[in-house]
Design a protein around this motif. Structure first.
Motif, PDB file in Angstrom:
ATOM      1  N   MET A   1      13.843  13.038   5.481  1.00 31.01           N
ATOM      2  CA  MET A   1      12.902  12.317   4.652  1.00 31.01           C
ATOM      3  C   MET A   1      11.542  13.006   4.774  1.00 31.01           C
ATOM      4  O   MET A   1      11.089  13.306   5.860  1.00 31.01           O
ATOM      5  N   GLU A   2      10.885  13.263   3.633  1.00 28.48           N
ATOM      6  CA  GLU A   2       9.630  14.013   3.682  1.00 28.48           C
ATOM      7  C   GLU A   2       8.404  13.156   3.960  1.00 28.48           C
ATOM      8  O   GLU A   2       7.394  13.651   4.430  1.00 28.48           O
ATOM      9  N   ARG A   3       8.458  11.844   3.652  1.00 27.99           N
ATOM     10  CA  ARG A   3       7.319  10.983   3.960  1.00 27.99           C
ATOM     11  C   ARG A   3       7.779   9.583   4.325  1.00 27.99           C
ATOM     12  O   ARG A   3       8.875   9.177   4.001  1.00 27.99           O
ATOM     13  N   SER A   4       6.923   8.877   5.013  1.00 29.60           N
ATOM     14  CA  SER A   4       7.240   7.520   5.444  1.00 29.60           C
ATOM     15  C   SER A   4       7.239   6.577   4.241  1.00 29.60           C
ATOM     16  O   SER A   4       6.603   6.852   3.221  1.00 29.60           O
ATOM     17  N   THR A   5       7.961   5.453   4.390  1.00 28.89           N
ATOM     18  CA  THR A   5       8.081   4.489   3.304  1.00 28.89           C
ATOM     19  C   THR A   5       7.857   3.080   3.837  1.00 28.89           C
ATOM     20  O   THR A   5       8.443   2.694   4.850  1.00 28.89           O
ATOM     21  N   PHE A   6       7.014   2.325   3.157  1.00 28.35           N
ATOM     22  CA  PHE A   6       6.746   0.919   3.443  1.00 28.35           C
ATOM     23  C   PHE A   6       7.376   0.122   2.309  1.00 28.35           C
ATOM     24  O   PHE A   6       7.063   0.343   1.140  1.00 28.35           O
ATOM     25  N   VAL A   7       8.296  -0.777   2.652  1.00 29.86           N
ATOM     26  CA  VAL A   7       9.077  -1.503   1.651  1.00 29.86           C
ATOM     27  C   VAL A   7       8.718  -2.982   1.709  1.00 29.86           C
ATOM     28  O   VAL A   7       8.709  -3.583   2.788  1.00 29.86           O
ATOM     29  N   TYR A   8       8.441  -3.565   0.543  1.00 34.12           N
ATOM     30  CA  TYR A   8       8.068  -4.972   0.449  1.00 34.12           C
ATOM     31  C   TYR A   8       8.881  -5.669  -0.633  1.00 34.12           C
ATOM     32  O   TYR A   8       9.622  -5.021  -1.376  1.00 34.12           O
ATOM     33  N   ASP A   9       8.732  -6.985  -0.759  1.00 32.94           N
ATOM     34  CA  ASP A   9       9.462  -7.767  -1.753  1.00 32.94           C
ATOM     35  C   ASP A   9       8.689  -7.782  -3.063  1.00 32.94           C
ATOM     36  O   ASP A   9       7.690  -8.494  -3.199  1.00 32.94           O
ATOM     37  N   GLY A  10       9.149  -7.026  -4.027  1.00 36.05           N
ATOM     38  CA  GLY A  10       8.489  -6.924  -5.319  1.00 36.05           C
ATOM     39  C   GLY A  10       8.636  -8.160  -6.187  1.00 36.05           C
ATOM     40  O   GLY A  10       7.946  -8.300  -7.194  1.00 36.05           O
ATOM     41  N   ASP A  11       9.516  -9.077  -5.814  1.00 36.22           N
ATOM     42  CA  ASP A  11       9.665 -10.330  -6.564  1.00 36.22           C
ATOM     43  C   ASP A  11       8.643 -11.368  -6.124  1.00 36.22           C
ATOM     44  O   ASP A  11       8.524 -12.413  -6.743  1.00 36.22           O
ATOM     45  N   CYS A  12       7.948 -11.107  -5.050  1.00 33.33           N
ATOM     46  CA  CYS A  12       6.966 -12.045  -4.521  1.00 33.33           C
ATOM     47  C   CYS A  12       5.575 -11.606  -4.960  1.00 33.33           C
ATOM     48  O   CYS A  12       5.135 -10.495  -4.648  1.00 33.33           O
ATOM     49  N   ALA A  13       4.877 -12.479  -5.679  1.00 32.22           N
ATOM     50  CA  ALA A  13       3.538 -12.141  -6.167  1.00 32.22           C
ATOM     51  C   ALA A  13       2.566 -11.902  -5.011  1.00 32.22           C
ATOM     52  O   ALA A  13       1.736 -10.995  -5.072  1.00 32.22           O
ATOM     53  N   PHE A  14       2.656 -12.701  -3.944  1.00 30.01           N
ATOM     54  CA  PHE A  14       1.771 -12.511  -2.793  1.00 30.01           C
ATOM     55  C   PHE A  14       2.017 -11.143  -2.162  1.00 30.01           C
ATOM     56  O   PHE A  14       1.073 -10.401  -1.868  1.00 30.01           O
ATOM     57  N   CYS A  15       3.291 -10.796  -1.968  1.00 31.44           N
ATOM     58  CA  CYS A  15       3.635  -9.498  -1.373  1.00 31.44           C
ATOM     59  C   CYS A  15       3.150  -8.352  -2.266  1.00 31.44           C
ATOM     60  O   CYS A  15       2.638  -7.345  -1.769  1.00 31.44           O
ATOM     61  N   THR A  16       3.300  -8.529  -3.570  1.00 32.14           N
ATOM     62  CA  THR A  16       2.868  -7.505  -4.518  1.00 32.14           C
ATOM     63  C   THR A  16       1.359  -7.336  -4.464  1.00 32.14           C
ATOM     64  O   THR A  16       0.849  -6.209  -4.475  1.00 32.14           O
ATOM     65  N   ARG A  17       0.620  -8.444  -4.360  1.00 28.63           N
ATOM     66  CA  ARG A  17      -0.839  -8.360  -4.235  1.00 28.63           C
ATOM     67  C   ARG A  17      -1.226  -7.600  -2.966  1.00 28.63           C
ATOM     68  O   ARG A  17      -2.149  -6.795  -2.969  1.00 28.63           O
ATOM     69  N   CYS A  18      -0.525  -7.884  -1.876  1.00 24.90           N
ATOM     70  CA  CYS A  18      -0.801  -7.173  -0.618  1.00 24.90           C
ATOM     71  C   CYS A  18      -0.514  -5.681  -0.775  1.00 24.90           C
ATOM     72  O   CYS A  18      -1.292  -4.844  -0.303  1.00 24.90           O
ATOM     73  N   ALA A  19       0.600  -5.337  -1.441  1.00 28.17           N
ATOM     74  CA  ALA A  19       0.947  -3.931  -1.664  1.00 28.17           C
ATOM     75  C   ALA A  19      -0.103  -3.252  -2.543  1.00 28.17           C
ATOM     76  O   ALA A  19      -0.473  -2.095  -2.300  1.00 28.17           O
ATOM     77  N   GLU A  20      -0.607  -3.963  -3.544  1.00 30.81           N
ATOM     78  CA  GLU A  20      -1.657  -3.406  -4.397  1.00 30.81           C
ATOM     79  C   GLU A  20      -2.927  -3.161  -3.584  1.00 30.81           C
ATOM     80  O   GLU A  20      -3.610  -2.157  -3.785  1.00 30.81           O
ATOM     81  N   PHE A  21      -3.233  -4.082  -2.665  1.00 31.33           N
ATOM     82  CA  PHE A  21      -4.383  -3.884  -1.780  1.00 31.33           C
ATOM     83  C   PHE A  21      -4.198  -2.614  -0.951  1.00 31.33           C
ATOM     84  O   PHE A  21      -5.118  -1.801  -0.816  1.00 31.33           O
ATOM     85  N   ILE A  22      -3.008  -2.445  -0.396  1.00 35.84           N
ATOM     86  CA  ILE A  22      -2.713  -1.244   0.398  1.00 35.84           C
ATOM     87  C   ILE A  22      -2.949   0.000  -0.445  1.00 35.84           C
ATOM     88  O   ILE A  22      -3.627   0.940  -0.016  1.00 35.84           O
ATOM     89  N   GLU A  23      -2.410   0.007  -1.646  1.00 34.18           N
ATOM     90  CA  GLU A  23      -2.523   1.196  -2.493  1.00 34.18           C
ATOM     91  C   GLU A  23      -3.970   1.472  -2.902  1.00 34.18           C
ATOM     92  O   GLU A  23      -4.356   2.632  -3.037  1.00 34.18           O
ATOM     93  N   ARG A  24      -4.779   0.427  -3.076  1.00 37.31           N
ATOM     94  CA  ARG A  24      -6.176   0.603  -3.486  1.00 37.31           C
ATOM     95  C   ARG A  24      -7.104   0.923  -2.325  1.00 37.31           C
ATOM     96  O   ARG A  24      -8.050   1.686  -2.473  1.00 37.31           O
ATOM     97  N   ARG A  25      -6.861   0.310  -1.159  1.00 35.28           N
ATOM     98  CA  ARG A  25      -7.866   0.328  -0.097  1.00 35.28           C
ATOM     99  C   ARG A  25      -7.476   1.056   1.184  1.00 35.28           C
ATOM    100  O   ARG A  25      -8.345   1.366   1.991  1.00 35.28           O
ATOM    101  N   ILE A  26      -6.212   1.273   1.397  1.00 34.65           N
ATOM    102  CA  ILE A  26      -5.785   1.867   2.665  1.00 34.65           C
ATOM    103  C   ILE A  26      -5.251   3.273   2.401  1.00 34.65           C
ATOM    104  O   ILE A  26      -4.192   3.436   1.795  1.00 34.65           O
ATOM    105  N   PRO A  27      -5.993   4.297   2.838  1.00 38.55           N
ATOM    106  CA  PRO A  27      -5.545   5.668   2.598  1.00 38.55           C
ATOM    107  C   PRO A  27      -4.343   6.002   3.484  1.00 38.55           C
ATOM    108  O   PRO A  27      -4.467   6.143   4.689  1.00 38.55           O
ATOM    109  N   THR A  28      -3.195   6.075   2.858  1.00 37.57           N
ATOM    110  CA  THR A  28      -1.970   6.375   3.596  1.00 37.57           C
ATOM    111  C   THR A  28      -1.124   7.354   2.793  1.00 37.57           C
ATOM    112  O   THR A  28      -1.141   7.337   1.561  1.00 37.57           O
ATOM    113  N   GLY A  29      -0.409   8.181   3.498  1.00 37.44           N
ATOM    114  CA  GLY A  29       0.509   9.107   2.844  1.00 37.44           C
ATOM    115  C   GLY A  29       1.881   8.488   2.611  1.00 37.44           C
ATOM    116  O   GLY A  29       2.755   9.111   2.014  1.00 37.44           O
ATOM    117  N   ALA A  30       2.061   7.257   3.087  1.00 39.91           N
ATOM    118  CA  ALA A  30       3.363   6.591   2.937  1.00 39.91           C
ATOM    119  C   ALA A  30       3.572   6.122   1.502  1.00 39.91           C
ATOM    120  O   ALA A  30       2.616   5.773   0.802  1.00 39.91           O
TER     121      ALA A  30
END
Length: 139
Positions: A1-30
């Motif tokens: 595997m070339e990069r790490s992966t963080f997996v969340y529940d895409g059917d959950c709006a709260f989880c999706t909001r948290c994932a969007e926060f990660i993508e916007r605010r947390i600089p990660t290569g995952a």
């Protein structure tokens, strides 16, 4: 595997909001991906594991779930976030993080961005809404 992966529940709006926060605010290569669109077999994960908690699969094949997965994600992020990730790994904090994580998971439909669908297990969501996430029509 070339990069790490963080997996969340895409059917959950709260989880999706948290994932969007990660993508916007947390600089990660995952990769941050909903389990519904992830190749779970390639990641060595099951649907049941992904429904129970967020999952981390490191580029090295290491795995973690729940707050341990969050700590790993933060640990591979920018300097300030790495400090937060290290804090989550401190034994007393880690011990408290799991009950807090389970409480959030049980109550995610009540949290900001949550919806009633967040409270339903995957089988019930598919029964009600179909695999596409849209309401099924009875003919």
């Amino acid at each position: 595997m070339e990069r790490s992966t963080f997996v969340y529940d895409g059917d959950c709006a709260f989880c999706t909001r948290c994932a969007e926060f990660i993508e916007r605010r947390i600089p990660t290569g995952a990769r941050v991906v909903p389990w519904q669109f992830a190749d779970l077999d390639a990641l060595g994960l099951t649907e049941a594991e992904c429904e129970e908690a967020v999952q981390w699969v490191g580029a090295d094949g290491s795995r973690a779930a729940g707050p341990d997965a969050i700590a790993r994600l933060l640990g591979e992020s920018g300097p300030l976030w790495r400090v937060a990730g290290a804090g989550l790994r401190v034994p007393p904090v880690r011990l408290a993080a799991w009950p807090a994580y389970r409480w959030v998971a049980r109550n995610r439909h009540r949290l900001p961005g949550g919806t009633a669908a967040c409270a339903l297990p995957q089988e019930a969501r598919e029964r009600l809404y179909g695999p596409s996430g849209r309401p099924t029509t009875d003919a």
